[in-house]
Enzyme design. Structure first.
Site, PDB file in Angstrom:
ATOM      1  N   LYS A 244      15.321  14.835 -10.299  1.00 47.11           N
ATOM      2  CA  LYS A 244      15.495  13.454 -10.756  1.00 47.11           C
ATOM      3  C   LYS A 244      15.879  12.530  -9.589  1.00 47.11           C
ATOM      4  CE  LYS A 244      15.108  14.939 -15.007  1.00 47.11           C
ATOM      5  NZ  LYS A 244      14.184  14.549 -16.039  1.00 47.11           N
TER       6      LYS A 244
HETATM    7  C1  LIG Z   1      15.756  20.695 -13.920  1.00 45.47           C
HETATM    8  C2  LIG Z   1      14.726  20.088 -14.798  1.00 45.47           C
HETATM    9  N1  LIG Z   1      13.500  20.610 -14.810  1.00 45.47           N
HETATM   10  C3  LIG Z   1      12.528  20.095 -15.571  1.00 45.47           C
HETATM   11  C4  LIG Z   1      12.758  19.031 -16.423  1.00 45.47           C
HETATM   12  C5  LIG Z   1      11.610  18.483 -17.218  1.00 45.47           C
HETATM   13  O1  LIG Z   1      11.237  17.218 -16.768  1.00 45.47           O
HETATM   14  P1  LIG Z   1      10.608  16.125 -17.735  1.00 45.47           P
HETATM   15  O2  LIG Z   1      11.552  15.939 -18.844  1.00 45.47           O
HETATM   16  O3  LIG Z   1      10.469  14.921 -16.892  1.00 45.47           O
HETATM   17  O4  LIG Z   1       9.310  16.652 -18.187  1.00 45.47           O
HETATM   18  C6  LIG Z   1      14.029  18.465 -16.461  1.00 45.47           C
HETATM   19  C7  LIG Z   1      14.347  17.350 -17.376  1.00 45.47           C
HETATM   20  O5  LIG Z   1      13.769  17.232 -18.410  1.00 45.47           O
HETATM   21  C8  LIG Z   1      15.030  18.981 -15.618  1.00 45.47           C
HETATM   22  O6  LIG Z   1      16.236  18.417 -15.565  1.00 45.47           O
HETATM   23  N1  LIG Z   2      15.848  16.511 -18.505  1.00 45.99           N
HETATM   24  C1  LIG Z   2      16.236  15.171 -18.572  1.00 45.99           C
HETATM   25  C2  LIG Z   2      16.028  14.547 -19.920  1.00 45.99           C
HETATM   26  C3  LIG Z   2      15.811  13.073 -19.819  1.00 45.99           C
HETATM   27  O1  LIG Z   2      14.529  12.877 -19.363  1.00 45.99           O
HETATM   28  P1  LIG Z   2      14.002  11.649 -18.552  1.00 45.99           P
HETATM   29  O2  LIG Z   2      13.067  12.252 -17.576  1.00 45.99           O
HETATM   30  O3  LIG Z   2      13.339  10.767 -19.531  1.00 45.99           O
HETATM   31  O4  LIG Z   2      15.134  10.956 -17.898  1.00 45.99           O
HETATM   32  C4  LIG Z   2      17.682  15.117 -18.115  1.00 45.99           C
HETATM   33  O5  LIG Z   2      18.037  15.929 -17.300  1.00 45.99           O
HETATM   34  O6  LIG Z   2      18.436  14.290 -18.539  1.00 45.99           O
END
Ligand SMILES: Cc1ncc(COP(=O)(O)O)c(C=O)c1O
Ligand SMILES: N[C@@H](CCOP(=O)(O)O)C(=O)O
Length: 464
Positions: free
Chosen positions: A112
C-alpha cells in the site's frame, strides 16, 4: 484527459478534482474517459528508467499538466525516499520461470505504501496550493490504514480517521496504526469485519451533504489515483526482466482482496504492457474466485484466515471491472449494481463467464495450503513469504498455466507483519527495528459499534 463515473452521472472532471472526489458522487467509481496507450517502442524506451522516473512518465499521462512537471517530480522523489531498497521495488528471481516482485520496502512494510506515500504528499500539496481542507476517511483490513496514517501523520491541514475491524487485524498492523500519537489521527476500532467498515464509509461518502460539510477525502482504492500509482509496478516488473524473458509477454500472480491490486494490472495491460495471464490469488474468502470460475458474484460467510488483509467479501473495484466488461456501458453497470444491492448477488450468462475467463483466472488458497507454501518456499529457496504473498505463490503453483511463460508473483507484505501465521510453522523471524520498536509504545484507539450513526458522531467531533 477527463474523468467520469462508472454509473455515468458525474460530469467530466479533471485530475485534481477526481482525486478529491474519491468515490463518484453518483455512487459509482471514477475512471478515465479514455485510457491512454503506450506504444511498444515507447515502452521499450523506458526500460532503463528508475521506478521514480517511470512513475513520473505514467502519472503525467493522466495528470493533464495540472501539476507542473517540477512539482510532480519532487512529489515523486519525496514519496519514495523512505523506501529501503535502492530499486524501490526489487525483483528477485526464484527459478527460470518465476520471479517475485517485492512491493513491501516502504515505511509500513506493505504494498500500500507504493501508492499511499504519493497520495499523502499529493494531499499535502493540494491542501497548500488550493487551500483545500483535507479530512481523510478510510477503511482498512490492516495495511491501507497503517500506510495512509504514516503518509499524512503530523501534516498541516490534514486529518485522518481510519476504521479497522476490532480484533481482526494482525498485532503489528494494529500497533502500526494505534501507536501513532499525532493529533491529526483518529483510529476507530469497529466491532465488525472489514466489509462492515467499508460499507459504512461508502454510505458516508454517498451522503453528499455530510461529505461536503466535513470535506471527506478517500485513500482507499475507490480513489482512482491509488489504482493509477499501483499500475506502475506492472510496467516496472515487466521492464526489470531480461529481454529474453519477457519477449513473449509476462504473467502475474496477484494477491487480491478489494480487486484493487489486480485491477491496477488490468489498467497496465490496457495501457500496453504485454501481459498474458492475470491470475487472481485470494484466500478462503473466495467470492472473486467463484465469480471467475462460476459466474456468480455473491458474498458468503466471512472467514478469518492467515491473510487477514484479504478477508474481504465485497470488493470495491469489482465495479470498475464490470464497467469495462460491459463495454463502458454506464447504464448497464448502474442496473447491475442496483440488482446486486437488492438481490445480494449477480449471476452471469455462460457466454459472459467464458469472456470473464479470457480476462482472468483465479485460485482461492486454503489456510493449510497457505502455510504449506510458506514452509516449502522457505525450505526450497530460503525465501520467507508473508501469508498474502504465499497465496500468490500457491495460486501460481496450482493454477498458473504451464505455457504462460515468465511469471511474476507479487509479494505484497513483509512476513514480520504476520508473525502469528509464521510462528505456527515454528519459524522464528527477526523483526526489522521499525517494527520491533512498536511493541514498547502506548496505543490510542476508540472502540465503536458497527453503527453508522455512532461513527458519524465520532467524525463530527474530530473533523473540523
Ligand atoms: C498484504 C496485502 N496483500 C494483498 C492485498 C489485496 O489487495 P487489493 O485489496 O488491492 O486487491 C491486500 C489488501 O487488500 C494486502 O494488504
Ligand atoms: N487490504 C486492504 C483493504 C482495503 O483495500 P483498499 O485497497 O481499497 O484500500 C487493507 O489492508 O486495508
Amino acid at each position: 484527459m477527463k474523468y467520469i463515473s462508472t454509473r455515468g452521472r458525474v460530469a467530466p472532471i479533471g485530475f485534481i478534482d477526481m482525486f478529491l472526489m474519491g468515490l463518484g458522487e453518483d455512487g459509482g467509481l471514477i475512471v478515465p474517459e479514455t485510457i491512454p496507450t503506450v506504444s511498444q517502442e515507447r515502452l521499450e524506451s523506458w526500460s532503463g528508467l528508475s521506478f521514480q522516473h517511470l512513475m513520473f512518465e505514467i502519472v503525467s499521462l493522466y495528470a493533464n499538466g495540472e501539476i507542473p512537471d517540477a512539482d510532480l517530480k519532487k512529489l515523486i522523489q519525496d514519496s519514495y525516499a523512505g523506501f529501503t531498497s535502492p530499486d524501490v521495488l526489487p525483483l528477485t528471481t526464484l527459478n527460470d520461470s518465476l520471479s517475485v516482485m517485492e512491493l513491501f520496502h516502504g515505511p509500513t512494510f506493505a504494498f500500500k505504501d507504493v501508492a499511499l506515500q504519493l497520495m499523502g504528499n499529493l494531499y499535502a500539496y493540494v491542501a497548500k496550493q488550493r487551500n483545500e481542507i483535507i479530512n481523510i476517511l478510510g477503511a482498512t483490513s490492516g495495511d491501507t490504514g497503517a500506510s495512509a496514517i504514516s503518509s499524512v501523520r503530523g501534516k498541516d491541514g490534514i486529518r485522518i480517521c481510519i476504521l479497522h475491524p476490532n480484533g481482526k487485524v494482525s498485532r503489528v498492523q494494529e500497533l502500526q496504526m494505534t501507536t501513532v500519537q499525532d493529533d491529526n489521527v483518529l483510529n476507530l476500532s469497529v466491532n465488525g469485519n472489514f466489509d462492515d467498515c467499508q460499507g459504512i464509509i461508502k454510505e458516508l461518502f454517498a451522503d453528499l451533504p455530510f461529505k461536503s460539510k466535513y470535506h471527506l477525502r478517500a485513500i482507499n482504492s475507490i480513489n482512482f489515483v491509488r489504482i493509477l500509482a499501483q499500475s506502475v509496478y506492472y510496467f516496472y516488473a515487466y521492464l526489470q526482466l531480461p529481454k529474453e524473458k519477457r519477449a513473449n509477454g509476462v504473467s502475474f500472480s496477484i494477491p487480491t482482496g478489494n480487486f484493487g491490486n489486480i485491477f491496477s494490472g488490468m489498467l497496465a495491460k490496457k495501457m500496453g504492457v504485454p501481459i498474458n495471464q492475470l491470475l487472481l490469488a485470494t484466500n478462503e474468502n473466495n467470492i472473486l474466485e467463484r465469480f471467475i470460475r462460476e459466474g456468480v458474484y455473491k458474498p458468503e460467510g466471512f472467514r478469518m484466515t492467515h491473510s487477514p488483509s484479504m478477508d474481504i467479501q465485497v470488493a470495491s473495484n469489482f465495479e470498475r471491472y464490470l464497467y469495462y466488461f460491459l463495454g463502458e456501458d454506464a447504464v448497464e453497470v448502474s442496473a447491475r449494481m442496483e440488482r446486486f444491492k437488492s438481490e445480494g448477488r449477480l449471476t452471469f450468462l455462460p457466454e459472459e463467464v467464458a469472456r470473464i475467463q479470457r480476462d482472468l483466472s483465479a485460485y482461492g488458497v486454503g489456510n493449510d495450503e497457505c502455510l504449506q507454501t510458506i514452509r516449502s518456499y522457505k525450505d526450497e529457496y530460503g525465501y520467507l513469504l508473508d501469508p498474502h504473498s504465499a497465496c500468490g505463490i500457491a495460486a501460481y503453483e496450482r493454477a498458473g498455466a504451464p505455457d504462460a511463460g515468465t511469471f511474476v508473483s507479487l509479494a505484497t507484505a513483509h512476513p514480520a507483519k504476520f508473525d502469528e501465521a509464521i510462528r505456527l510453522l515454528g519459524i522464528e523471524q527477526q523483526f526489522p527495528e521499525r517494527i520491533q520498536e512498536l511493541f514498547d509504545k502506548p496505543q490510542r484507539q476508540t472502540v465503536v459499534d458497527n453503527a453508522k450513526v455512532e461513527i458519524a458522531k465520532q467524525l463530527e467531533s474530530f473533523f473540523v
